[in-house]
Design an enzyme around this catalytic site. Structure first.
Site, short mmCIF file in Angstrom:
data_model
loop_
_atom_site.label_atom_id
_atom_site.label_comp_id
_atom_site.label_asym_id
_atom_site.label_seq_id
_atom_site.Cartn_x
_atom_site.Cartn_y
_atom_site.Cartn_z
N ASN A 11 0.87 -1.18 0.00
CA ASN A 11 0.00 0.00 0.00
C ASN A 11 0.90 1.23 0.00
O ASN A 11 1.52 1.55 1.02
CB ASN A 11 -0.88 -0.04 1.26
CG ASN A 11 -1.70 1.23 1.41
OD1 ASN A 11 -1.83 2.03 0.48
ND2 ASN A 11 -2.27 1.41 2.60
N LYS A 13 0.07 4.28 -0.29
CA LYS A 13 -0.59 5.44 0.32
C LYS A 13 -0.44 6.69 -0.55
O LYS A 13 -0.42 6.60 -1.77
CB LYS A 13 -0.06 5.67 1.74
CG LYS A 13 -0.10 4.41 2.59
CD LYS A 13 0.09 4.67 4.05
CE LYS A 13 0.18 3.34 4.79
NZ LYS A 13 0.08 3.47 6.21
N HIS A 97 -9.54 0.88 4.99
CA HIS A 97 -8.25 1.06 5.66
C HIS A 97 -8.44 1.96 6.88
O HIS A 97 -9.24 2.90 6.85
CB HIS A 97 -7.24 1.68 4.69
CG HIS A 97 -5.84 1.65 5.22
ND1 HIS A 97 -5.39 2.56 6.13
CD2 HIS A 97 -4.81 0.79 4.99
CE1 HIS A 97 -4.13 2.28 6.44
NE2 HIS A 97 -3.75 1.21 5.75
N GLU A 99 -6.82 4.32 8.05
CA GLU A 99 -6.62 5.76 7.81
C GLU A 99 -7.88 6.39 7.21
O GLU A 99 -8.18 7.56 7.46
CB GLU A 99 -5.39 5.98 6.92
CG GLU A 99 -4.11 5.74 7.71
CD GLU A 99 -2.92 5.27 6.89
OE1 GLU A 99 -2.95 5.37 5.66
OE2 GLU A 99 -1.96 4.76 7.52
N GLU A 169 -5.49 -5.30 10.58
CA GLU A 169 -4.49 -4.25 10.77
C GLU A 169 -4.77 -3.52 12.09
O GLU A 169 -5.61 -2.61 12.12
CB GLU A 169 -4.56 -3.25 9.62
CG GLU A 169 -4.26 -3.86 8.27
CD GLU A 169 -3.61 -2.86 7.35
OE1 GLU A 169 -2.48 -3.11 6.93
OE2 GLU A 169 -4.20 -1.79 7.09
N GLY A 175 2.18 2.12 10.72
CA GLY A 175 3.07 3.26 10.55
C GLY A 175 3.74 3.72 11.84
O GLY A 175 4.34 4.78 11.89
N SER A 215 3.36 -2.33 10.39
CA SER A 215 4.82 -2.30 10.56
C SER A 215 5.49 -3.63 10.21
O SER A 215 6.42 -4.06 10.90
CB SER A 215 5.18 -1.84 11.97
OG SER A 215 4.66 -0.55 12.22
C1 PEP Z 1 -0.81 -0.09 5.92
O1 PEP Z 1 -0.76 1.00 5.38
O2 PEP Z 1 -1.76 -0.83 5.64
C2 PEP Z 1 0.24 -0.47 6.86
C3 PEP Z 1 0.15 -1.62 7.44
O3 PEP Z 1 1.29 0.42 7.02
P1 PEP Z 1 2.72 0.11 7.74
O4 PEP Z 1 3.21 -1.18 7.16
O5 PEP Z 1 3.56 1.28 7.39
O6 PEP Z 1 2.45 -0.01 9.20
#
Ligand code: PEP
Length: 260
Positions: A11, A13, A97, A99, A169, A175, A215
């Site tokens: 992803n 973003k 997601h 976010e 997630e 992040g 992460s």
């Molecule tokens: C994501 O954007 O779905 C995500 C898991 O980000 P990160 O790997 O940076 O934590």
């Protein structure tokens, strides 16, 4: 469950110009020739979808959008529909997601409409669910997950469910550099599979692809994917560099081969 190829989605973003996105996609395509055991999906920003699609042609790497609007067309300034994204070459769509839930007020009802819109267009939804830190600390993780599954998948039958990928997630791990331990992630993945089995039956639940995101890095991907119910990853930050994304994929393949 052990024989599913690891499913690794990147992803990107709100990062990368069209040229940068095409370069990154080209580097990943080149490396993926040696990694046929994994299913790889890239989710660039909308502006780069068409350009990246051209880079992915003739490769097994697939394209995803990061969001969509549920209507097909009309006076919805700034929105993009599932048929438009399919036209741009997307086979997958990330939906719900954290976010989007956190900054754009996305609800389980909206997620449900988006899933149905993606399915109507013949595109596979990657549906994100996960608890916040406060919810985890209050001991509400499993209730939150159950509610997100109930609301998000409302009215979706077993036939359509076969086309859906679920991504767990934990919001507190996205992040932030904080990863759920393999044990924490497995506990929730196993709960998700159990809920899916209650809704769709054991067969479809066993076949469901359940990703972990939060992460993920080369250093933790082997241990996470070694867990029974973790079938792949949704990778944010570490997907912005070809080398780390590929290394995660290699580790996932290695773990998948060792799974009993
Ligand atoms: C994501 O954007 O779905 C995500 C898991 O980000 P990160 O790997 O940076 O934590």
């Amino acid at each position: 469950m052990a024989n599913k190829p690891p499913f690794i989605a990147g992803n990107w973003k709100m990062h990368l110009t069209i040229a940068e996105a095409k370069n990154l996609a080209a580097a990943i395509v080149k490396a993926c020739v040696d990694l046929p055991e994994a299913e790889i999906v890239l989710a660039p920003p909308f502006t780069a979808l068409h350009g990246v699609k051209k880079v992915l042609e003739d490769s097994s790497v697939q394209l995803a959008a990061q969001n969509l609007f549920w209507e097909e067309k009309g006076a919805f300034t700034g929105e993009i529909s599932a048929p438009m994204l399919k036209d741009a070459g997307c086979q997958y769509m990330i939906i719900g997601h954290s976010e989007r839930r956190q900054y754009f007020g996305e609800t389980d009802d909206g997620v449900n409409r988006k899933i149905k819109a993606a399915l109507r267009s013949g595109v596979f939804p990657i549906v994100c669910i996960g608890e916040t830190l406060a919810e985890r600390e209050r001991g509400e993780t499993m209730d939150v997950i159950s509610q997100q599954i109930r609301g998000g998948l409302e009215g979706i039958g077993a036939g359509d469910f076969k086309s859906i990928v679920v991504a767990y997630e934990p919001v507190w791990a996205i992040g932030t550099g904080k990863t759920a331990t393999p044990g924490q992630a497995e506990e929730v993945h196993s709960h998700i599979r159990e809920k899916l089995a209650q809704k769709y039956g054991i067969g479809p639940a066993e076949c469901a692809i359940i990703l972990y995101g939060g992460s993920v890095k080369p250093a933790n991907s082997f241990a996470l994917l070694s867990e029974k119910n973790i079938d792949g990853f949704l990778v944010g930050g570490a997907s912005l560099e070809a080398e780390s994304f590929i290394q995660i994929t290699r580790e996932a393949i290695r773990a998948s081969k060792e799974k009993k």
